[in-house]
Each structure stands twice: as C-alpha cells, then as structure tokens.
Motif scaffolding. Structure first.
Motif, PDB file in Angstrom:
ATOM      1  N   LEU A   1       8.010  -1.228   3.264  1.00 33.64           N
ATOM      2  CA  LEU A   1       8.131   0.001   2.618  1.00 33.64           C
ATOM      3  C   LEU A   1       6.945   0.985   3.425  1.00 33.64           C
ATOM      4  O   LEU A   1       6.116   0.512   4.060  1.00 33.64           O
ATOM      5  N   THR A   2       7.368   2.202   3.415  1.00 31.13           N
ATOM      6  CA  THR A   2       6.619   3.078   4.246  1.00 31.13           C
ATOM      7  C   THR A   2       6.262   4.316   3.196  1.00 31.13           C
ATOM      8  O   THR A   2       7.034   4.701   2.409  1.00 31.13           O
ATOM      9  N   TYR A   3       5.271   5.037   3.806  1.00 29.63           N
ATOM     10  CA  TYR A   3       4.919   6.372   2.808  1.00 29.63           C
ATOM     11  C   TYR A   3       4.182   7.425   4.076  1.00 29.63           C
ATOM     12  O   TYR A   3       3.443   6.736   4.865  1.00 29.63           O
ATOM     13  N   GLY A   4       4.529   8.454   3.826  1.00 27.92           N
ATOM     14  CA  GLY A   4       4.265   9.529   4.979  1.00 27.92           C
ATOM     15  C   GLY A   4       2.732   9.924   4.865  1.00 27.92           C
ATOM     16  O   GLY A   4       2.226  10.323   6.100  1.00 27.92           O
TER      17      GLY A   4
ATOM     18  N   GLY B   1      -6.798  -1.599   0.416  1.00 26.63           N
ATOM     19  CA  GLY B   1      -6.475  -0.195   0.459  1.00 26.63           C
ATOM     20  C   GLY B   1      -7.366   0.741  -0.212  1.00 26.63           C
ATOM     21  O   GLY B   1      -7.435   1.909   0.245  1.00 26.63           O
ATOM     22  N   GLY B   2      -7.896   0.403  -1.375  1.00 29.33           N
ATOM     23  CA  GLY B   2      -9.023   1.063  -1.899  1.00 29.33           C
ATOM     24  C   GLY B   2      -8.689   1.856  -3.169  1.00 29.33           C
ATOM     25  O   GLY B   2      -9.444   2.400  -3.943  1.00 29.33           O
TER      26      GLY B   2
ATOM     27  N   ARG C   1       1.049  -1.120   0.054  1.00 28.51           N
ATOM     28  CA  ARG C   1       0.236   0.165  -0.094  1.00 28.51           C
ATOM     29  C   ARG C   1       0.957   1.270   0.096  1.00 28.51           C
ATOM     30  O   ARG C   1       0.497   2.132  -0.746  1.00 28.51           O
ATOM     31  N   PRO C   2       1.977   1.335   0.766  1.00 33.75           N
ATOM     32  CA  PRO C   2       2.504   2.539   0.640  1.00 33.75           C
ATOM     33  C   PRO C   2       3.178   3.163  -0.731  1.00 33.75           C
ATOM     34  O   PRO C   2       3.353   4.046  -1.129  1.00 33.75           O
ATOM     35  N   LEU C   3       3.516   2.090  -1.401  1.00 28.19           N
ATOM     36  CA  LEU C   3       3.823   2.052  -2.781  1.00 28.19           C
ATOM     37  C   LEU C   3       2.844   2.279  -3.625  1.00 28.19           C
ATOM     38  O   LEU C   3       2.887   3.170  -4.460  1.00 28.19           O
ATOM     39  N   CYS C   4       1.596   1.601  -3.456  1.00 26.62           N
ATOM     40  CA  CYS C   4       0.449   2.108  -4.249  1.00 26.62           C
ATOM     41  C   CYS C   4      -0.218   3.479  -4.136  1.00 26.62           C
ATOM     42  O   CYS C   4      -0.461   4.249  -5.000  1.00 26.62           O
ATOM     43  N   ASP C   5       0.093   4.025  -2.970  1.00 27.79           N
ATOM     44  CA  ASP C   5      -0.661   5.309  -2.553  1.00 27.79           C
ATOM     45  C   ASP C   5       0.388   6.468  -3.148  1.00 27.79           C
ATOM     46  O   ASP C   5       0.067   7.236  -3.787  1.00 27.79           O
ATOM     47  N   TYR C   6       1.820   6.122  -3.078  1.00 24.62           N
ATOM     48  CA  TYR C   6       2.716   6.965  -3.766  1.00 24.62           C
ATOM     49  C   TYR C   6       2.457   7.021  -5.263  1.00 24.62           C
ATOM     50  O   TYR C   6       2.479   8.141  -5.814  1.00 24.62           O
ATOM     51  N   LEU C   7       2.400   5.853  -5.690  1.00 26.33           N
ATOM     52  CA  LEU C   7       1.956   5.862  -7.206  1.00 26.33           C
ATOM     53  C   LEU C   7       0.798   6.505  -7.744  1.00 26.33           C
ATOM     54  O   LEU C   7       0.764   7.411  -8.684  1.00 26.33           O
ATOM     55  N   MET C   8      -0.261   6.682  -6.734  1.00 19.40           N
ATOM     56  CA  MET C   8      -1.488   7.225  -7.187  1.00 19.40           C
ATOM     57  C   MET C   8      -1.368   8.669  -6.916  1.00 19.40           C
ATOM     58  O   MET C   8      -1.862   9.555  -7.692  1.00 19.40           O
ATOM     59  N   ASP C   9      -0.509   9.122  -5.902  1.00 20.91           N
ATOM     60  CA  ASP C   9      -0.371  10.385  -5.644  1.00 20.91           C
ATOM     61  C   ASP C   9       0.543  11.242  -6.589  1.00 20.91           C
ATOM     62  O   ASP C   9       0.272  12.433  -6.976  1.00 20.91           O
TER      63      ASP C   9
END
Length: 378
Positions: A168-171, A293-294, A24-32
C-alpha cells in the motif's frame, strides 16, 4: 496500490484496529480522512477488542466493518474470531487487513519469523480466506478478490487481505506529535542511572528496548541486567511481575509503553493484588503507537497513577520534566514498595537508533545468569 483506492475497494464505513508499520499508508489515510471520530474509526486497545467493536457495529447497522492489525496480533484475534464471529456461532462478517511481518524469504526481526511463517495458516484454521496484496499486485486482481469475498461476507463469513511490505502507498506521511518535551531516551537514561547496578529491567517491545540496549552499549555495561521483550506486546509487566515475585532480592524495573499497557491493562489489577515491594512499573507515555508510525492511543487522556492506585499499587507517581523525574526517582529510592511511575514523553526517536545485536535466546541466558548472581549475593 494507493491507500485511497484500497479503502474504496473495501467499501467499509467503519474501521477499527491496532496500527502496524506495513499498514502505515492506510493508517495515515484513515487519520487524515476519518480522524478518531468513534462512529467511523476507533484505534483499539488490542486486536480482540477491535473484533468485538466490529461485531457491535455490525449488530447495530447490518454492515460489514474493517479491522486492521499486524499479523502478530492474530493471537489476540483468535478467541473472538473463533467464538464470536465464526459462522457456527453468530456469523458476523468482518474484512481483516493484516500487515505481514516476517514474510518467509523477507528479512525481519526474530520475533516476527515464526509468526510470519504461520500467518496464512492461522487464518486458514479460522476459515478466513485471504488474498495477498504486494507492491506488484495489479489493482484489478485485488478488486476481483473483493468481489469473490462478497458472497462469503453476505453469508456471515469473514475474509482477509494480507499486505506485504510496500503493498500500500499514500502520497503523504502524517506527522504525529504531543505537547511533551522530554524524550523517551532521556527518560530511560535517567531511570537506568538512578536504578543502580543491582537493578534489573524488563522492557517492552518497540523503541524503548532499542534505546535501553544502545544505552548499555554506550555505558559498556553488557546486557545481562535487561530482558528485552521484543515481541508479545502488552506482556512486559507480567513478565516483570513473575521475575519480581521469585527473585525478591532483586529490584525489578518494568519499562512499559502506553500502547502496551492498554493492550493488556488487566495485568495492573493482578500486579496490584500481588503487591511485590521490589517492582517498579514505569510507563513511558507519549500517547502514541510510535514504533509503527505514531497513531494516537487512548492513554493521552488517562490518569494512570489514579488507575494504579485503584488497582492496589501503594505508590503512584507522575513526571513530565527531567526535574520532576529526578524527584520521583529519589522518592522511589527511599522506599521499597510496589510503585507505578508515569513519565510523559515526546513522540520521536533518533534517526540513527539501532536494533539489538544480540538474539533473544542470548538475551534470555544472560538475564537469567544475572538474576542468579544477584540471588547468590554476587
């Protein structure tokens, strides 16, 4: 490792794949950063689809793409990895990013245990070397692994990063939503109530099965009338078809999800051709891979009832409000024929939503016993 640094390490300009909670951290980063610009990022229907998209990108650009997936998706990946990408065929390089569910020694759900144990072995059999990235892995080691992979990729081979929980982490956490207001749980409650005591359900992997399980617990009904497809995403409708064809006295309801439907959409053509009058195929469509994650699916812009009719379903309905759902359920009750019912739902679930407390084999036995009782007229 931060998702931003990991993406920089990979150096890929095109990503495709199927979302996973470990990623999810990578997926959210890619979406953003990339959104769903199809020239840079495509959320695929299944992992084989992603591998083929990646191959097309490489053929067009000569560059190396990245494909992300949960390790359960390795099954969908095997065919294109072995017969398209492999160096003995076309030699198309891909960097795979694999979320490791069911890692040995780490508690997880039953459907992930065996898959987790063979994750690295399957990659080895495909001659895809891998590097495991965990929360304690120094970033320099990951960068060295990528440098070690580069000659292989240049020669037409593929490589994989296997991501452990917390690797992996994402802020920030991206919030996904749609315009619909009826919750999936409310829809399932209304459907189960309307179906009646002699109906049986085959529910798809993810939160729909968890909500159905808790609903039965709350009603004190037991779980013999439900087959909870905790793994094998995309195959619930085919399981339901097999049961419906061979237990014609039972009304079989399939609770499907939009992501699952897309993953193996060809099943709809087979269902339509078989045409069992005792099967109701419900698609709970929130246009999202919610359980991991959505991230959005392609189902938000589709006319699923029209697709069902084109596949041979004699009846296809849609609802997005409780009132419309009740009307559709009343119409289904009047006629015994193959039907698709699309229910447009909101994204989201209760914070305290639990998981089934019975194991898969216990569930299987209870479901089979209930089907036999129905066949015996009891």
């Amino acid at each position: 490792m931060k998702a931003e640094a990991f993406a920089e390490l990979l150096g890929a300009e095109f990503y495709t794949g199927v979302p996973d909670s470990q990623l999810r951290p990578l997926c959210d980063y890619l979406m953003d950063t990339l959104g769903t610009d199809p020239r840079r990022h495509v959320i695929a229907a299944n992992e084989g689809n992603a591998a083929a998209l990646a191959a097309g990108y490489h053929l067009a650009t000569g560059k190396t793409p990245a494909v992300y997936l949960q390790n359960s998706g390795e099954g969908n990946l095997i065919n294109p990895a072995a017969s398209l990408l492999h160096r003995q065929v076309y030699g198309i390089p891909v960097i795979f990013v694999v979320g490791w569910r069911g890692e040995p020694g780490v508690h997880d759900e039953p459907q992930h245990i065996y898959q987790g144990a063979v994750t690295r072995r399957l990659l080895d059999d495909l001659e895809i070397p891998s590097f495991v990235l965990g929360p304690e892995t120094p970033e320099e080691e990951a960068r060295r692994a990528m440098e070690d992979f580069r000659p292989l990729l240049a020669a037409g081979g593929s490589a994989a990063f296997i991501i452990r929980k917390g690797g992996l982490t994402y802020g920030k956490k991206t919030v996904y939503q749609n315009r619909h207001t009826m919750s999936r749980e409310e829809a399932i409650r209304r459907i189960a109530a309307a179906a009646g005591e002699k109906a049986v359900f085959v529910s798809t992997t993810g939160k729909a099965s968890r909500e159905l399980f808790e609903l039965r617990e709350g009603w004190g009904q037991g779980h013999g009338r439900d087959f909870l497809t905790v793994g094998s995403m995309g195959h619930a409708s085919s399981i339901a078809l097999g049961a419906a064809l061979h237990r014609p006295e039972a009304r079989v309801w399939c609770l499907d999800g939009d992501g699952a439907l897309l993953m193996h959409m060809g099943a709809m053509a087979v269902i339509g051709q078989a045409g069992p009058g005792n099967l109701v195929h419900v698609v709970l469509n929130n246009a999202a891979h919610e359980s991991v994650g959505g991230m959005p699916t392609a189902a938000g812009g589709l006319d699923l009832p029209e697709i069902a009719r084109a596949c041979g379903y004699p009846r296809a309905l849609a609802a997005e409000t409780p009132e419309a759902l009740e009307a559709a359920l009343a119409e289904i009750a009047e006629r015994r024929e193959l039907c698709l019912l699309e229910v447009r739902c909101a994204i989201g679930a209760r914070e305290d939503l639990g998981r089934p407390t019975t194991g898969p084999q216990e569930n299987k036995r209870a479901f089979m016993e209930n089907l036999k009782r129905l066949a015996d007229g009891r």
